[in-house]
Design a protein around this motif. Structure first.
Motif, PDB file in Angstrom:
ATOM      1  N   LYS A  40      62.089  21.598   1.760  1.00  0.00           N
ATOM      2  CA  LYS A  40      63.123  22.668   1.812  1.00  0.00           C
ATOM      3  C   LYS A  40      64.488  22.074   1.609  1.00  0.00           C
ATOM      4  CE  LYS A  40      61.074  26.460   4.215  1.00  0.00           C
ATOM      5  NZ  LYS A  40      61.172  27.706   5.134  1.00  0.00           N
ATOM      6  N   VAL A  41      65.367  22.580   0.864  1.00  0.00           N
ATOM      7  CA  VAL A  41      66.681  22.177   0.796  1.00  0.00           C
ATOM      8  C   VAL A  41      67.539  22.546   2.123  1.00  0.00           C
ATOM      9  CG1 VAL A  41      68.883  22.276  -0.520  1.00  0.00           C
ATOM     10  CG2 VAL A  41      66.780  22.779  -1.916  1.00  0.00           C
ATOM     11  N   GLU A  42      68.137  21.433   2.409  1.00  0.00           N
ATOM     12  CA  GLU A  42      68.978  21.421   3.969  1.00  0.00           C
ATOM     13  C   GLU A  42      70.303  21.565   3.554  1.00  0.00           C
ATOM     14  OE1 GLU A  42      67.747  21.822   6.840  1.00  0.00           O
ATOM     15  OE2 GLU A  42      65.938  21.214   6.450  1.00  0.00           O
ATOM     16  N   LEU A  43      70.934  22.831   3.914  1.00  0.00           N
ATOM     17  CA  LEU A  43      72.291  23.056   3.423  1.00  0.00           C
ATOM     18  C   LEU A  43      73.206  23.285   4.726  1.00  0.00           C
ATOM     19  CD1 LEU A  43      71.704  26.095   1.108  1.00  0.00           C
ATOM     20  CD2 LEU A  43      72.299  23.572   0.424  1.00  0.00           C
ATOM     21  N   SER A  81      66.672  31.757  -1.368  1.00  0.00           N
ATOM     22  CA  SER A  81      65.224  31.661  -1.040  1.00  0.00           C
ATOM     23  C   SER A  81      64.953  30.043  -1.240  1.00  0.00           C
ATOM     24  CB  SER A  81      64.433  32.386  -2.001  1.00  0.00           C
ATOM     25  OG  SER A  81      62.966  32.183  -1.839  1.00  0.00           O
ATOM     26  N   ASN A  82      64.170  29.334  -0.253  1.00  0.00           N
ATOM     27  CA  ASN A  82      64.078  27.901  -0.548  1.00  0.00           C
ATOM     28  C   ASN A  82      63.037  27.566  -1.518  1.00  0.00           C
ATOM     29  OD1 ASN A  82      64.707  25.201   0.574  1.00  0.00           O
ATOM     30  ND2 ASN A  82      65.305  26.243   2.386  1.00  0.00           N
ATOM     31  N   VAL A  83      63.074  26.073  -1.853  1.00  0.00           N
ATOM     32  CA  VAL A  83      62.345  25.691  -2.914  1.00  0.00           C
ATOM     33  C   VAL A  83      60.752  25.894  -2.824  1.00  0.00           C
ATOM     34  CG1 VAL A  83      64.038  24.396  -3.830  1.00  0.00           C
ATOM     35  CG2 VAL A  83      62.473  23.390  -2.144  1.00  0.00           C
ATOM     36  N   ASP A  84      60.352  25.688  -1.601  1.00  0.00           N
ATOM     37  CA  ASP A  84      58.943  25.690  -1.441  1.00  0.00           C
ATOM     38  C   ASP A  84      58.284  27.190  -1.259  1.00  0.00           C
ATOM     39  OD1 ASP A  84      58.750  24.847   2.001  1.00  0.00           O
ATOM     40  OD2 ASP A  84      59.728  26.256   0.933  1.00  0.00           O
ATOM     41  N   ASP A  85      59.222  28.237  -1.568  1.00  0.00           N
ATOM     42  CA  ASP A  85      58.529  29.458  -1.466  1.00  0.00           C
ATOM     43  C   ASP A  85      57.455  29.798  -2.738  1.00  0.00           C
ATOM     44  OD1 ASP A  85      61.616  31.440  -0.331  1.00  0.00           O
ATOM     45  OD2 ASP A  85      60.033  30.354   0.721  1.00  0.00           O
ATOM     46  N   LEU A  98      69.802  18.882  -7.214  1.00  0.00           N
ATOM     47  CA  LEU A  98      69.652  20.635  -7.016  1.00  0.00           C
ATOM     48  C   LEU A  98      70.486  20.820  -5.744  1.00  0.00           C
ATOM     49  CD1 LEU A  98      67.851  22.897  -7.296  1.00  0.00           C
ATOM     50  CD2 LEU A  98      66.239  21.812  -5.608  1.00  0.00           C
ATOM     51  N   THR A  99      70.670  20.089  -4.764  1.00  0.00           N
ATOM     52  CA  THR A  99      71.342  20.473  -3.685  1.00  0.00           C
ATOM     53  C   THR A  99      72.686  20.578  -3.901  1.00  0.00           C
ATOM     54  OG1 THR A  99      69.844  19.395  -1.987  1.00  0.00           O
ATOM     55  CG2 THR A  99      72.229  19.664  -1.300  1.00  0.00           C
ATOM     56  N   ASP A 100      73.203  19.667  -4.933  1.00  0.00           N
ATOM     57  CA  ASP A 100      74.898  19.846  -5.239  1.00  0.00           C
ATOM     58  C   ASP A 100      75.153  21.035  -6.028  1.00  0.00           C
ATOM     59  OD1 ASP A 100      74.968  17.363  -3.746  1.00  0.00           O
ATOM     60  OD2 ASP A 100      75.302  16.189  -5.433  1.00  0.00           O
ATOM     61  N   THR A 148      67.608  23.166 -18.549  1.00  0.00           N
ATOM     62  CA  THR A 148      67.286  24.515 -18.468  1.00  0.00           C
ATOM     63  C   THR A 148      66.679  24.893 -17.232  1.00  0.00           C
ATOM     64  OG1 THR A 148      67.471  24.820 -20.998  1.00  0.00           O
ATOM     65  CG2 THR A 148      66.380  26.505 -19.805  1.00  0.00           C
ATOM     66  N   LYS A 149      65.582  23.978 -16.946  1.00  0.00           N
ATOM     67  CA  LYS A 149      64.686  24.104 -15.726  1.00  0.00           C
ATOM     68  C   LYS A 149      65.537  24.109 -14.497  1.00  0.00           C
ATOM     69  CE  LYS A 149      60.836  24.006 -16.136  1.00  0.00           C
ATOM     70  NZ  LYS A 149      59.765  25.176 -16.306  1.00  0.00           N
ATOM     71  N   LEU A 150      66.616  23.429 -14.471  1.00  0.00           N
ATOM     72  CA  LEU A 150      67.327  23.570 -13.263  1.00  0.00           C
ATOM     73  C   LEU A 150      68.079  24.728 -13.254  1.00  0.00           C
ATOM     74  CD1 LEU A 150      68.690  22.479 -10.683  1.00  0.00           C
ATOM     75  CD2 LEU A 150      70.448  21.043 -12.401  1.00  0.00           C
ATOM     76  N   ALA A 151      68.748  25.266 -14.219  1.00  0.00           N
ATOM     77  CA  ALA A 151      69.206  26.766 -14.262  1.00  0.00           C
ATOM     78  C   ALA A 151      68.053  27.699 -14.022  1.00  0.00           C
ATOM     79  CB  ALA A 151      69.771  26.810 -15.659  1.00  0.00           C
ATOM     80  N   GLU A 152      66.843  27.539 -14.262  1.00  0.00           N
ATOM     81  CA  GLU A 152      65.842  28.841 -13.989  1.00  0.00           C
ATOM     82  C   GLU A 152      65.533  28.549 -12.573  1.00  0.00           C
ATOM     83  OE1 GLU A 152      62.798  27.604 -16.668  1.00  0.00           O
ATOM     84  OE2 GLU A 152      63.570  28.803 -18.252  1.00  0.00           O
ATOM     85  N   THR A 153      65.244  27.229 -11.982  1.00  0.00           N
ATOM     86  CA  THR A 153      65.292  27.219 -10.501  1.00  0.00           C
ATOM     87  C   THR A 153      66.530  27.825  -9.652  1.00  0.00           C
ATOM     88  OG1 THR A 153      63.921  25.075 -10.981  1.00  0.00           O
ATOM     89  CG2 THR A 153      64.827  25.502  -8.577  1.00  0.00           C
ATOM     90  N   LEU A 154      67.629  27.440  -9.977  1.00  0.00           N
ATOM     91  CA  LEU A 154      68.746  28.193  -9.346  1.00  0.00           C
ATOM     92  C   LEU A 154      68.610  29.603  -9.354  1.00  0.00           C
ATOM     93  CD1 LEU A 154      71.460  25.694 -10.669  1.00  0.00           C
ATOM     94  CD2 LEU A 154      70.663  25.907  -8.309  1.00  0.00           C
ATOM     95  N   SER A 155      68.275  30.227 -10.587  1.00  0.00           N
ATOM     96  CA  SER A 155      68.161  31.482 -10.682  1.00  0.00           C
ATOM     97  C   SER A 155      67.050  32.041  -9.741  1.00  0.00           C
ATOM     98  CB  SER A 155      67.842  31.892 -12.107  1.00  0.00           C
ATOM     99  OG  SER A 155      67.488  33.534 -12.209  1.00  0.00           O
ATOM    100  N   HIS A 156      66.029  31.362  -9.451  1.00  0.00           N
ATOM    101  CA  HIS A 156      64.812  31.747  -8.546  1.00  0.00           C
ATOM    102  C   HIS A 156      65.483  31.646  -7.033  1.00  0.00           C
ATOM    103  CE1 HIS A 156      61.336  32.436 -10.951  1.00  0.00           C
ATOM    104  NE2 HIS A 156      61.552  31.220 -11.675  1.00  0.00           N
TER     105      HIS A 156
END
Length: 291
Positions: free
Chosen positions: A3-6, A22-26, A42-44, A66-74
């Motif tokens: 999980k991303v630690e913020l 929502s965290n990345v392992d959802d 990803l964290t930055d 584009t995959k990073l943008a889609e991940t941020l959208s999720h």
């Protein structure tokens, strides 16, 4: 990926901006999320968006922007409205257009909102792909959208639009390609820039296992080696960046589940190139690996 630690204060900022995270392992994110050797990318990006910054993703074609943008959208549970820039893009492609409608049997003039207006009004993410493909005279219309004002004067309706607090902007850029122009400093200064390098080694293998149809592990390992050799040739200026695109490599792996690997490479990578010298260089590398 864990999980991303913020930082706690960033979580407070997100709460203040009404951002749902929502965290990345959802469920639903793991199989198609952005994967990179440097998890700080990803964290930055998450922190920058949380602070209301515009994020500019810079990197070679097929590196996963584009995959990073889609991940941020999720992760932010926000729909993403996309703009694919080109030299033909005009204000209508960004903002929307007027059309004739019918209401109670009477013809009316209606405004159909474009991706910029939609994302601002709904508080969604706006993704501007290949932003440096747009004509320099087209982009200044976004200046007030991209700075602290977060507003837009819509010349088609005469209204001033104020973006909702959850609105965010992600742009992507491929530098040095034919048809691209250098972003002016005023525009670039409106972004936090995140460099996206090529995916390589074990991370690339993980991407190919997750996203391609190829199930032969030994062949996947060979395709990883092919990618490494192609990236070296790109760095030496022998072949263009698109020859080392991860997107093209995934297509090639899909084909290699059903075709001989050299034929898959021909269709997925080589035939996209223009010069015979470049095609021969790629096929020579491939032949040594898949002989």
């Amino acid at each position: 990926m864990n999980k991303v630690e913020l930082p706690a204060d960033i979580e407070k900022v997100m709460l203040d901006r009404h951002l749902i995270f929502s965290n990345v392992d959802d469920e639903g994110i793991n199989e198609s999320r952005f994967i990179a050797a440097d998890e700080n990318i990803l964290t930055d990006a998450i922190i920058a968006l949380s602070l209301g910054k515009n994020v500019l993703l810079k990197g070679p074609t097929g590196s996963g922007k584009t995959k990073l943008a889609e991940t941020l959208s999720h992760l932010f549970k926000q729909p993403m409205h996309s703009i694919n820039c080109s030299v033909d893009m005009d204000a209508e492609a960004l903002l929307g257009f007027k059309t004739i409608g019918v209401e109670a049997g009477v013809n009316t003039i209606e405004f159909v909102p474009g991706p910029v207006v939609k994302s601002m009004n709904m508080g969604h993410l706006l993704y501007i792909d290949e932003i440096n493909m747009a004509k320099p005279e087209t982009l200044p219309i976004l200046n007030s959208v991209l700075d602290y004002r977060r507003t837009l004067f819509n010349p088609f309706t005469g209204e001033v639009i104020k973006a909702k607090r959850t609105f965010g902007v992600i742009a992507a850029i491929n530098e040095g390609y034919i048809g691209t122009v250098q972003l002016n400093e005023a525009l670039k200064n409106r972004f936090v820039v995140i460099d996206i390098p090529y995916v390589q080694n074990d991370i690339l293998k993980k991407v190919l296992v997750n996203e391609s149809n190829l199930r032969n592990e030994a062949m996947i390992d060979t395709f990883v080696k092919l990618s490494e050799d192609l990236i070296t040739q790109v760095s030496n200026g022998q072949i263009p960046e698109e020859a080392a695109s991860i997107r093209a490599l995934i297509d090639t792996c899909d084909l290699a589940e059903y075709l001989p690997p050299l034929r898959a490479i021909q269709r997925g990578i080589v035939d996209k190139l223009e010069e015979e010298r470049e095609k021969s260089a790629v096929m020579n590398i491939a032949a040594t690996l898949f002989s």
